[in-house]
Design a protein around this motif. Sequence first.
Motif, PDB file in Angstrom:
ATOM      1  N   ASN A 153      -8.126  -6.402  -9.597  1.00  0.00           N
ATOM      2  CA  ASN A 153      -8.739  -6.447  -8.264  1.00  0.00           C
ATOM      3  C   ASN A 153      -9.044  -5.030  -7.765  1.00  0.00           C
ATOM      4  N   PRO A 154     -10.321  -4.674  -7.652  1.00  0.00           N
ATOM      5  CA  PRO A 154     -10.651  -3.301  -7.239  1.00  0.00           C
ATOM      6  C   PRO A 154     -10.158  -2.977  -5.828  1.00  0.00           C
ATOM      7  N   LYS A 155      -9.944  -4.026  -5.008  1.00  0.00           N
ATOM      8  CA  LYS A 155      -9.477  -3.778  -3.642  1.00  0.00           C
ATOM      9  C   LYS A 155      -7.953  -3.765  -3.539  1.00  0.00           C
ATOM     10  N   CYS A 156      -7.283  -3.835  -4.684  1.00  0.00           N
ATOM     11  CA  CYS A 156      -5.816  -3.781  -4.673  1.00  0.00           C
ATOM     12  C   CYS A 156      -5.353  -2.355  -4.407  1.00  0.00           C
ATOM     13  N   ILE A 157      -4.306  -2.228  -3.616  1.00  0.00           N
ATOM     14  CA  ILE A 157      -3.757  -0.905  -3.286  1.00  0.00           C
ATOM     15  C   ILE A 157      -3.392  -0.122  -4.548  1.00  0.00           C
ATOM     16  N   ASN A 205      -5.994   2.158  -5.811  1.00  0.00           N
ATOM     17  CA  ASN A 205      -6.487   3.131  -4.848  1.00  0.00           C
ATOM     18  C   ASN A 205      -5.484   4.220  -4.517  1.00  0.00           C
ATOM     19  N   GLU A 206      -4.255   4.044  -4.968  1.00  0.00           N
ATOM     20  CA  GLU A 206      -3.231   5.046  -4.735  1.00  0.00           C
ATOM     21  C   GLU A 206      -2.342   5.074  -5.984  1.00  0.00           C
ATOM     22  N   HIS A 207      -1.634   6.168  -6.208  1.00  0.00           N
ATOM     23  CA  HIS A 207      -0.791   6.240  -7.406  1.00  0.00           C
ATOM     24  C   HIS A 207       0.441   5.371  -7.239  1.00  0.00           C
ATOM     25  N   ILE A 208       0.376   4.181  -7.788  1.00  0.00           N
ATOM     26  CA  ILE A 208       1.474   3.225  -7.662  1.00  0.00           C
ATOM     27  C   ILE A 208       1.698   2.601  -9.038  1.00  0.00           C
ATOM     28  N   TYR A 210       1.634  -6.858  -5.575  1.00  0.00           N
ATOM     29  CA  TYR A 210       1.077  -6.291  -4.345  1.00  0.00           C
ATOM     30  C   TYR A 210      -0.022  -7.181  -3.756  1.00  0.00           C
ATOM     31  N   CYS A 211      -1.150  -7.326  -4.442  1.00  0.00           N
ATOM     32  CA  CYS A 211      -2.272  -8.063  -3.831  1.00  0.00           C
ATOM     33  C   CYS A 211      -2.173  -9.567  -4.056  1.00  0.00           C
ATOM     34  N   GLU A 212      -1.256 -10.007  -4.931  1.00  0.00           N
ATOM     35  CA  GLU A 212      -0.990 -11.425  -5.199  1.00  0.00           C
ATOM     36  C   GLU A 212      -2.128 -12.129  -5.945  1.00  0.00           C
ATOM     37  N   LYS A 213      -3.100 -11.345  -6.446  1.00  0.00           N
ATOM     38  CA  LYS A 213      -4.179 -11.937  -7.251  1.00  0.00           C
ATOM     39  C   LYS A 213      -3.732 -12.030  -8.714  1.00  0.00           C
ATOM     40  N   ILE A 214      -4.383 -12.951  -9.429  1.00  0.00           N
ATOM     41  CA  ILE A 214      -4.014 -13.200 -10.822  1.00  0.00           C
ATOM     42  C   ILE A 214      -4.950 -12.444 -11.760  1.00  0.00           C
ATOM     43  N   LEU A 258      -7.002  -2.591   2.338  1.00  0.00           N
ATOM     44  CA  LEU A 258      -6.712  -2.839   0.920  1.00  0.00           C
ATOM     45  C   LEU A 258      -5.643  -3.919   0.748  1.00  0.00           C
ATOM     46  N   GLU A 259      -5.838  -4.760  -0.260  1.00  0.00           N
ATOM     47  CA  GLU A 259      -4.925  -5.870  -0.515  1.00  0.00           C
ATOM     48  C   GLU A 259      -3.646  -5.362  -1.186  1.00  0.00           C
ATOM     49  N   GLY A 260      -2.529  -5.824  -0.693  1.00  0.00           N
ATOM     50  CA  GLY A 260      -1.250  -5.365  -1.236  1.00  0.00           C
ATOM     51  C   GLY A 260      -0.696  -4.150  -0.510  1.00  0.00           C
ATOM     52  N   ASN A 262      -5.975 -10.534   1.688  1.00  0.00           N
ATOM     53  CA  ASN A 262      -4.736 -11.093   1.155  1.00  0.00           C
ATOM     54  C   ASN A 262      -3.967 -11.937   2.165  1.00  0.00           C
TER      55      ASN A 262
END
Lengths: 152, 301
Positions: free
Chosen positions: A111-115, A118-121, A139-143, B104-106, B127
């Motif tokens: 998911n490109p919109k997942c945190i 977008n950040e070092h995680i 985090y984003c709960e997507k599969i 952003l999601e998550g 989300n």
Amino acid sequence: MSTHKQLQVSAIENGTVIDHIPADSLFKVITILSLDTIPHQITFGTNLDSRKLGKKAIIKVSQKFFEDDEINKIALVAPDVKLNIIRDYEVVEKREVRIPDVVVGIVKCFNPKCITNNEHIVTRFKVEDKRELALKCHYCEKITTKDELIMV
Amino acid sequence: MKNKSLVSINDYSKEEILQILELAAEFEANPNQPLLKDKVVASLFFEPSTRTRLSFETAINRLGARVIGFSDSSSSSTSKGETLKDTIKMVSNYADLIVMRHPLEGSARYASEQSRVPVINAGDGANQHPTQTLLDLYSIKKTQGTLDNLTIIMVGDLKYGRTVHSLLMAMAHFNPTFYFVAPQELKMPREYIIYLQNKGITFYEQSDMTNLEKADILYMTRVQKERFSDSMEYERVKNAYILRNYMLENTKPNLKVLHPLPRVNEIHTDVDPNPKAYYFQQAENGVYTRMGIIAAIMGLH
Ligand SMILES: [Zn+2]
């Protein structure tokens, strides 16, 4: 001479032989196990004929015995791997790999919109389906599915 | 649930949900209770949402706490390139509680892991938005007297609508019957269908707005044009999911129409004067529900 050379490549005294890697997953396996940074002798062969996989790859790592947590990570890209544990040129143990329940820090979230993208995680997934490989992002709960699997 | 972050509605048990709803009812009966007058609450809106922010900040003020924060990221240090992690680390040194909305999601789960104080998710992209779910539950309980054994019809975008997914999971604690009304392209996703099947909950899927006479709650959502891969398909179905006043004629006397707002045209304005239209009161309930959530997390009973 040539038989001697072949023997050098195929036999190891102590270590682990990782067999039945799908040929196109060889470099993923190398990355996941960080084999590019370990100091021991490593040999690998690829595009070998395999009745089961078509083309397979094999890796032989001297002086290295993997922990379960460590080696199970490669089940994501090479689920049918066979491990041969070698001591004094003999196979002393055969093992298989299991897909872990939780996958930490190996796979990117699709998911490109997942945190996490977008950040070092360090990514973290719960494995919802081991057969079809469905990874639920902590985090984003997507599969993320098998087809979308990209290594970190 | 003292000091427990609220990131997803699944973080809270049935008992915790009911406890929040009870607190919310007490705050509705007596809204000005400065129980948190020595507390500071950070309201961090990395993307603007005036409706949600005002609801939260009203709740915080009615509890007597003070608010710090920002209303969009252009006025925060994020615009200077600060990471979410660093912002949260800093703010959690100042505040007793963080309310956060982020595109952003998550992001809310991550913030809750980085923060020294509890985090309330006020929306993380597409989300989760658990406080919306709790205010929906509060509205349902208040109008029906109970959450148990209700028949709920959900209409519109059931594929992307996060409010319907969270409401579905929260209501699953209370033995509901669902009717899902959506065009083919926006049907309830498989994962939620499986979720209901595993819990043994009765549901029906249909593509037209029938069976309204069976409902206790009619939950309407927007059908947005950009969700359709085929714009012809949108044109074909767009009018099929609009509620008109005449359609409420033979419905149950206790029926209430809910909508997370803002609406576009999916509820015709001719429904507004009908006593069964509840969407404006539903929004007002948000303040009491958010007071209940904050109070519960800060350890008040
Ligand atoms: Zn993710």
